[in-house]
Write a protein that holds these residues in place. Structure first.
Motif, PDB file in Angstrom:
ATOM      1  N   TRP A 148       0.821  -1.203   0.000  1.00 63.17           N
ATOM      2  CA  TRP A 148       0.000   0.000   0.000  1.00 63.17           C
ATOM      3  C   TRP A 148       0.856   1.254   0.000  1.00 63.17           C
ATOM      4  N   GLN A 149       0.386   2.256  -0.729  1.00 63.83           N
ATOM      5  CA  GLN A 149       0.995   3.583  -0.730  1.00 63.83           C
ATOM      6  C   GLN A 149      -0.039   4.585  -0.241  1.00 63.83           C
ATOM      7  N   GLY A 150       0.442   5.632   0.411  1.00 64.41           N
ATOM      8  CA  GLY A 150      -0.456   6.631   0.958  1.00 64.41           C
ATOM      9  C   GLY A 150      -0.253   7.998   0.340  1.00 64.41           C
ATOM     10  N   ARG A 151      -1.044   8.935   0.807  1.00 64.30           N
ATOM     11  CA  ARG A 151      -0.885  10.342   0.465  1.00 64.30           C
ATOM     12  C   ARG A 151      -1.506  11.149   1.602  1.00 64.30           C
ATOM     13  N   TYR A 152      -1.167  12.456   1.653  1.00 68.90           N
ATOM     14  CA  TYR A 152      -1.733  13.289   2.709  1.00 68.90           C
ATOM     15  C   TYR A 152      -2.134  14.645   2.164  1.00 68.90           C
ATOM     16  N   HIS A 153      -3.009  15.306   2.923  1.00 67.14           N
ATOM     17  CA  HIS A 153      -3.502  16.643   2.597  1.00 67.14           C
ATOM     18  C   HIS A 153      -3.444  17.491   3.865  1.00 67.14           C
TER      19      HIS A 153
END
Length: 310
Positions: A148-153
């Motif tokens: 899994w890869q993530g991202r953020y805001h």
């Protein structure tokens, strides 16, 4: 403020890594689940579970932020107690979230992708959210490694400053509203004429607010007091940075019916509910409406004002 934001982003990335790591070994993961009891339990659910990942994430964030900003020690709060007892499995989105749920117009009705890390900060004097970071640990899988890869805001809404990692979503003529599948038939019926076939359903309060932030929905409506300060603070701050917000639904409807034409009351995070105990002290009683554009908020409130029970 920039230093605090950088620290929140760093804490969210570490938390996301812990969340992915704890799910990687399924037999081990099944041992790391405990049932909440007593005052820590969400009254909406027959069973309410926490995982070791929840506790680790919360304690890591407390440790890292408290070490970097000693003046914040004693003012960093979260959902879980740091006591953990082994228990049985459940079907919430982190514990049992499916990985193959197809989105509807970009909104996942359920599944692992709706499990988020939410880190928010509010002004202790006013209770107004000023900083928010949302991390999506399970945003997508790497096609080669299958990991899994993530991202953020992130968003900042402090004084006259409005900064965000995202651009404001476009204003659509008719709003798309996202709801919980547990939302009552009366609310669905009231919103039907406004939204037409643009009612959507999803799991997780934070995820539904993220859908508004990303422009996948224009508003999130919840008529029950089943969300809490830790669900709403981070996305609320980001919505404020984008020109939107999150209002207390019951209070907004009371003000509207009384003829108050001013801005509806926003959620605040410094006032525990009187007479409540445990987690219920921080419940968003009376529901909420999260919105990206004030025009859509007014349209939603006008539709719901016809319901006498709200």
């Amino acid at each position: 403020m920039a230093g605090v934001l950088q620290a929140l982003v760093g804490a969210s990335e570490k938390a996301a890594h812990i969340a992915r790591l704890c799910r990687r070994e399924e037999p081990l993961f099944q041992l790391l689940v405990a049932e909440k009891t007593g005052a820590d339990r969400n009254r909406r659910f027959l069973q309410d579970f926490k995982t070791l990942a929840d506790v680790l994430i919360q304690e890591v964030i407390k440790h890292d932020l408290g070490k970097q900003f000693p003046e914040l020690q004693g003012h960093i709060h979260g959902e879980e107690s740091n006591e953990f007892r082994n228990g049985q499995d459940s079907t919430n989105e982190y514990i049992g979230g499916r990985e193959d749920v197809a989105p509807v117009d970009g909104i996942a009705p359920a599944g692992l992708c709706s499990a988020l890390v939410l880190v928010g900060a509010y002004d202790r004097r006013t209770g107004c959210p000023v900083l928010g970071v949302i991390n999506e640990p399970f945003f997508r899988r790497d096609p080669l490694t299958r990991r899994w890869q993530g991202r953020y805001h992130w968003g900042v809404a402090y004084g006259d400053t409005r900064l965000c990692s995202l651009s404001p979503p476009p204003l659509r003529p008719a709003p798309c509203v996202v709801l919980s599948r547990a939302e009552g038939a009366a609310v669905r019926a009231a919103l039907g004429p406004l939204c037409g076939d643009r009612l959507r359903f999803a799991a997780g309060a934070g995820y539904k607010m993220l859908c508004v932030i990303l422009g996948l929905a224009d508003a999130y409506v919840l008529s029950e007091g089943s969300t809490f300060a830790w669900d709403a603070c981070a996305p609320h701050a980001i919505l404020r940075a984008l020109g939107g917000g999150a209002v207390a639904l019951a209070g907004a409807l009371r003000a509207r019916r009384a003829g108050d034409t001013g801005p509806p009351p926003e959620l605040v995070y410094n006032c525990p509910a009187e007479g409540a105990a445990g987690a219920e002290r921080w419940a968003n009683r009376g529901g909420l409406v999260a919105y990206a554009h004030p025009q859509h908020l007014e349209a939603v409130l006008a539709a719901l004002a016809t319901l006498p029970e709200l």
